[in-house]
Write an enzyme that holds these catalytic residues in place. Structure first.
Site, PDB file in Angstrom:
ATOM      1  CG  HIS A   1       3.275   0.127 -10.804  1.00  0.00           C
ATOM      2  ND1 HIS A   1       2.226  -0.425 -10.363  1.00  0.00           N
ATOM      3  CD2 HIS A   1       3.969   0.796 -10.072  1.00  0.00           C
ATOM      4  CE1 HIS A   1       2.076  -0.277  -8.820  1.00  0.00           C
ATOM      5  NE2 HIS A   1       3.105   0.537  -8.709  1.00  0.00           N
TER       6      HIS A   1
ATOM      7  CD  GLU B   1       3.071  -0.574  -4.988  1.00  0.00           C
ATOM      8  OE1 GLU B   1       3.732  -0.184  -5.844  1.00  0.00           O
ATOM      9  OE2 GLU B   1       1.996  -0.163  -4.335  1.00  0.00           O
TER      10      GLU B   1
ATOM     11  CG  HIS C   1       7.773   1.205  -6.039  1.00  0.00           C
ATOM     12  ND1 HIS C   1       7.270   2.533  -5.758  1.00  0.00           N
ATOM     13  CD2 HIS C   1       6.732   0.796  -6.685  1.00  0.00           C
ATOM     14  CE1 HIS C   1       6.267   2.648  -5.906  1.00  0.00           C
ATOM     15  NE2 HIS C   1       5.692   1.763  -6.751  1.00  0.00           N
TER      16      HIS C   1
HETATM   17 CO    CO Z   1       3.480   1.736  -6.787  1.00  0.00          CO
END
Ligand code: CO
Length: 137
Positions: A7, A128, A78
């Protein structure tokens, strides 16, 4: 191994307004909200082909997203890459000099284990890494 761009996360000052913008204005499918107490973060997900958009908003005005929004009005927060073996990928990246914001993975959304790499390891973009249940190799 990194398996996909899981994502792209956007920090938003008003979660309900941002959900309406993506759902109503852009017509994206809304997959729902989930609070992640370990990160003091409320999330909302919008699947798009091949990946997802994650909106992130602070819970009770605390945590890393609150700090981010103190310095700017919102924005790209992120990128998350899925891993099929998070511990192995973290060890491999540490050998290459990557630094992580916590000593070990913590609980993320959708039953995942997640860890964040310091933005200085990636030209200023927070990264991440996430491992999802059932995807561990
Ligand atoms: Co995230």
């Amino acid at each position: 191994m990194i398996t996909r761009l899981d994502h792209v996360a956007i920090a938003v000052p008003d979660l309900e307004r941002a959900i309406r913008r993506l759902a109503d204005d852009l017509g994206l499918a809304y997959a729902g909200r989930e609070d992640v107490p370990t990160q003091s973060t409320s999330t909302a997900f919008f699947p798009v082909p091949g990946t997802r958009i994650e909106l992130v908003h602070p819970i009770d005005g605390k945590g890393p997203i609150a700090k981010f929004l103190e310095k700017r009005p919102g924005g790209l927060h992120h990128l998350c890459f899925a891993s099929d073996n998070l511990d192995a990928d973290v060890a491999r990246l540490r050998e290459k000099g990557w630094e992580f914001l916590s000593p070990a993975p913590t609980a993320g959304a959708h039953g995942s284990r997640v860890i964040f790499a310091h933005p200085r390891c990636n030209d200023g973009v927070l990264v991440e890494l996430a491992e999802y249940p059932g995807e561990h190799q």
